[in-house]
Design a protein around this motif. Sequence first.
Motif, PDB file in Angstrom:
ATOM      1  N   GLN A  13      54.689  43.427  31.986  1.00 20.39           N
ATOM      2  CA  GLN A  13      54.277  44.506  32.867  1.00 20.39           C
ATOM      3  C   GLN A  13      53.420  45.516  32.096  1.00 20.39           C
ATOM      4  OE1 GLN A  13      57.466  46.206  35.137  1.00 20.39           O
ATOM      5  NE2 GLN A  13      56.279  48.030  35.649  1.00 20.39           N
ATOM      6  N   GLU A  14      53.675  45.678  30.819  1.00 20.97           N
ATOM      7  CA  GLU A  14      52.894  46.605  30.006  1.00 20.97           C
ATOM      8  C   GLU A  14      51.448  46.138  29.870  1.00 20.97           C
ATOM      9  OE1 GLU A  14      56.009  45.478  28.985  1.00 20.97           O
ATOM     10  OE2 GLU A  14      56.977  47.343  29.638  1.00 20.97           O
ATOM     11  N   ASP A  15      51.265  44.811  29.729  1.00 18.24           N
ATOM     12  CA  ASP A  15      49.895  44.269  29.676  1.00 18.24           C
ATOM     13  C   ASP A  15      49.148  44.582  30.958  1.00 18.24           C
ATOM     14  OD1 ASP A  15      50.507  43.194  27.200  1.00 18.24           O
ATOM     15  OD2 ASP A  15      50.889  41.169  27.984  1.00 18.24           O
ATOM     16  N   LEU A  16      49.837  44.395  32.085  1.00 21.13           N
ATOM     17  CA  LEU A  16      49.220  44.678  33.371  1.00 21.13           C
ATOM     18  C   LEU A  16      48.901  46.161  33.508  1.00 21.13           C
ATOM     19  CD1 LEU A  16      48.312  43.832  36.197  1.00 21.13           C
ATOM     20  CD2 LEU A  16      50.673  44.133  36.949  1.00 21.13           C
ATOM     21  N   VAL A  68      45.681  47.072  31.786  1.00 16.58           N
ATOM     22  CA  VAL A  68      44.486  46.653  32.515  1.00 16.58           C
ATOM     23  C   VAL A  68      44.264  47.555  33.730  1.00 16.58           C
ATOM     24  CG1 VAL A  68      43.434  44.791  33.852  1.00 16.58           C
ATOM     25  CG2 VAL A  68      44.648  44.263  31.751  1.00 16.58           C
ATOM     26  N   ILE A  69      45.326  47.859  34.448  1.00  9.00           N
ATOM     27  CA  ILE A  69      45.208  48.697  35.654  1.00  9.00           C
ATOM     28  C   ILE A  69      44.701  50.090  35.292  1.00  9.00           C
ATOM     29  CG2 ILE A  69      46.520  49.827  37.503  1.00  9.00           C
ATOM     30  CD1 ILE A  69      46.116  46.899  38.065  1.00  9.00           C
ATOM     31  N   ASN A  70      45.165  50.650  34.191  1.00  8.50           N
ATOM     32  CA  ASN A  70      44.761  51.997  33.796  1.00  8.50           C
ATOM     33  C   ASN A  70      43.461  52.037  33.001  1.00  8.50           C
ATOM     34  OD1 ASN A  70      46.984  53.167  35.052  1.00  8.50           O
ATOM     35  ND2 ASN A  70      48.269  52.854  33.256  1.00  8.50           N
ATOM     36  N   SER A  71      42.867  50.873  32.742  1.00  8.06           N
ATOM     37  CA  SER A  71      41.613  50.833  31.987  1.00  8.06           C
ATOM     38  C   SER A  71      40.435  51.154  32.910  1.00  8.06           C
ATOM     39  CB  SER A  71      41.424  49.447  31.360  1.00  8.06           C
ATOM     40  OG  SER A  71      41.167  48.501  32.372  1.00  8.06           O
ATOM     41  N   ASP A  72      39.248  51.169  32.337  1.00 11.07           N
ATOM     42  CA  ASP A  72      38.046  51.466  33.124  1.00 11.07           C
ATOM     43  C   ASP A  72      37.343  50.194  33.595  1.00 11.07           C
ATOM     44  OD1 ASP A  72      37.226  50.668  30.632  1.00 11.07           O
ATOM     45  OD2 ASP A  72      35.674  52.188  30.420  1.00 11.07           O
ATOM     46  N   LYS A  73      38.068  49.094  33.674  1.00  7.44           N
ATOM     47  CA  LYS A  73      37.495  47.836  34.156  1.00  7.44           C
ATOM     48  C   LYS A  73      37.239  47.925  35.655  1.00  7.44           C
ATOM     49  CE  LYS A  73      39.694  44.987  30.634  1.00  7.44           C
ATOM     50  NZ  LYS A  73      38.541  44.682  29.834  1.00  7.44           N
ATOM     51  N   ASP A  74      36.423  47.002  36.164  1.00  8.31           N
ATOM     52  CA  ASP A  74      36.101  47.026  37.591  1.00  8.31           C
ATOM     53  C   ASP A  74      37.295  46.564  38.434  1.00  8.31           C
ATOM     54  OD1 ASP A  74      36.060  44.335  36.970  1.00  8.31           O
ATOM     55  OD2 ASP A  74      34.178  43.924  37.979  1.00  8.31           O
ATOM     56  N   GLU A  75      37.209  46.834  39.736  1.00  9.67           N
ATOM     57  CA  GLU A  75      38.316  46.566  40.655  1.00  9.67           C
ATOM     58  C   GLU A  75      38.662  45.081  40.713  1.00  9.67           C
ATOM     59  OE1 GLU A  75      41.338  47.387  43.346  1.00  9.67           O
ATOM     60  OE2 GLU A  75      40.191  48.767  42.114  1.00  9.67           O
ATOM     61  N   GLN A  76      37.658  44.213  40.637  1.00 15.40           N
ATOM     62  CA  GLN A  76      37.913  42.775  40.701  1.00 15.40           C
ATOM     63  C   GLN A  76      38.732  42.313  39.501  1.00 15.40           C
ATOM     64  OE1 GLN A  76      37.067  40.739  43.305  1.00 15.40           O
ATOM     65  NE2 GLN A  76      38.389  39.286  42.272  1.00 15.40           N
ATOM     66  N   THR A  77      38.443  42.823  38.325  1.00 15.75           N
ATOM     67  CA  THR A  77      39.199  42.473  37.122  1.00 15.75           C
ATOM     68  C   THR A  77      40.642  42.933  37.258  1.00 15.75           C
ATOM     69  OG1 THR A  77      37.191  42.700  35.805  1.00 15.75           O
ATOM     70  CG2 THR A  77      39.288  42.733  34.615  1.00 15.75           C
ATOM     71  N   LYS A  78      40.813  44.155  37.743  1.00 17.19           N
ATOM     72  CA  LYS A  78      42.160  44.685  37.925  1.00 17.19           C
ATOM     73  C   LYS A  78      42.947  43.854  38.930  1.00 17.19           C
ATOM     74  CE  LYS A  78      40.925  49.459  36.824  1.00 17.19           C
ATOM     75  NZ  LYS A  78      40.874  50.833  37.337  1.00 17.19           N
ATOM     76  N   SER A 108      44.021  48.724  47.038  1.00 19.68           N
ATOM     77  CA  SER A 108      43.393  48.664  45.720  1.00 19.68           C
ATOM     78  C   SER A 108      44.412  48.159  44.697  1.00 19.68           C
ATOM     79  CB  SER A 108      42.883  50.053  45.318  1.00 19.68           C
ATOM     80  OG  SER A 108      43.971  50.921  45.074  1.00 19.68           O
ATOM     81  N   ALA A 109      43.912  47.719  43.568  1.00 28.50           N
ATOM     82  CA  ALA A 109      44.797  47.151  42.541  1.00 28.50           C
ATOM     83  C   ALA A 109      45.783  48.192  42.025  1.00 28.50           C
ATOM     84  CB  ALA A 109      43.959  46.588  41.399  1.00 28.50           C
ATOM     85  N   GLU A 110      45.319  49.423  41.845  1.00 26.27           N
ATOM     86  CA  GLU A 110      46.196  50.475  41.336  1.00 26.27           C
ATOM     87  C   GLU A 110      47.321  50.781  42.323  1.00 26.27           C
ATOM     88  OE1 GLU A 110      43.581  53.692  40.463  1.00 26.27           O
ATOM     89  OE2 GLU A 110      42.597  52.608  38.845  1.00 26.27           O
ATOM     90  N   SER A 111      46.987  50.872  43.602  1.00 20.19           N
ATOM     91  CA  SER A 111      48.008  51.146  44.613  1.00 20.19           C
ATOM     92  C   SER A 111      48.982  49.985  44.737  1.00 20.19           C
ATOM     93  CB  SER A 111      47.355  51.407  45.971  1.00 20.19           C
ATOM     94  OG  SER A 111      46.495  52.500  45.907  1.00 20.19           O
ATOM     95  N   ALA A 112      48.461  48.770  44.691  1.00 18.10           N
ATOM     96  CA  ALA A 112      49.319  47.595  44.773  1.00 18.10           C
ATOM     97  C   ALA A 112      50.269  47.542  43.576  1.00 18.10           C
ATOM     98  CB  ALA A 112      48.473  46.332  44.840  1.00 18.10           C
ATOM     99  N   TYR A 113      49.750  47.883  42.396  1.00 13.71           N
ATOM    100  CA  TYR A 113      50.592  47.899  41.198  1.00 13.71           C
ATOM    101  C   TYR A 113      51.729  48.912  41.345  1.00 13.71           C
ATOM    102  CZ  TYR A 113      52.085  49.066  36.462  1.00 13.71           C
ATOM    103  OH  TYR A 113      52.842  49.339  35.365  1.00 13.71           O
ATOM    104  N   LYS A 114      51.386  50.123  41.799  1.00 13.11           N
ATOM    105  CA  LYS A 114      52.413  51.165  41.964  1.00 13.11           C
ATOM    106  C   LYS A 114      53.468  50.741  42.972  1.00 13.11           C
ATOM    107  CE  LYS A 114      49.356  54.955  40.698  1.00 13.11           C
ATOM    108  NZ  LYS A 114      48.569  56.095  41.179  1.00 13.11           N
ATOM    109  N   GLU A 115      53.028  50.143  44.077  1.00 11.30           N
ATOM    110  CA  GLU A 115      53.991  49.696  45.087  1.00 11.30           C
ATOM    111  C   GLU A 115      54.867  48.571  44.553  1.00 11.30           C
ATOM    112  OE1 GLU A 115      54.065  47.868  49.586  1.00 11.30           O
ATOM    113  OE2 GLU A 115      52.332  49.054  48.970  1.00 11.30           O
TER     114      GLU A 115
END
Length: 112
Positions: A56-59, A62-72, A93-100
């Motif tokens: 989960q830390e690896d994910l 990536v989620i908190n990085s400045d990569k594009d949405e598709q990568t996330k 979005s990937a960030e919202s999905a991750y938080k949920e």
Amino acid sequence: MKNIILVVFIFCLTIFSAYFMITSDSEPDDKKDKKQEKTEQTKKSSNDKSINIKTQEDLEKVINSDKDEQTKMNAYNQAIDKDILPKSKHYQSAESAYKESVDLKKNENKEK
């Protein structure tokens, strides 16, 4: 006199339609450029498949990085496939999905 006006009008319409046809021929080139950009994005995202999510830390990195949405989103889907996190119930979005997903995992652990 009426005939001359009609002839001039038809002549102008013919010239303007020819001009419009000539200028609209350049649009397919723009479409090719857009297709080429999509191909480059696909190649770029295929390079991002080299991101290997093991925890989960690896994910989270990536989620908190400045990569594009598709990568996330690719990283998030990889974590879902490896059962690191439960899948979010909503498309977002990937960030919202991750938080949920993190919230769902916390709730699962509390129920056990």
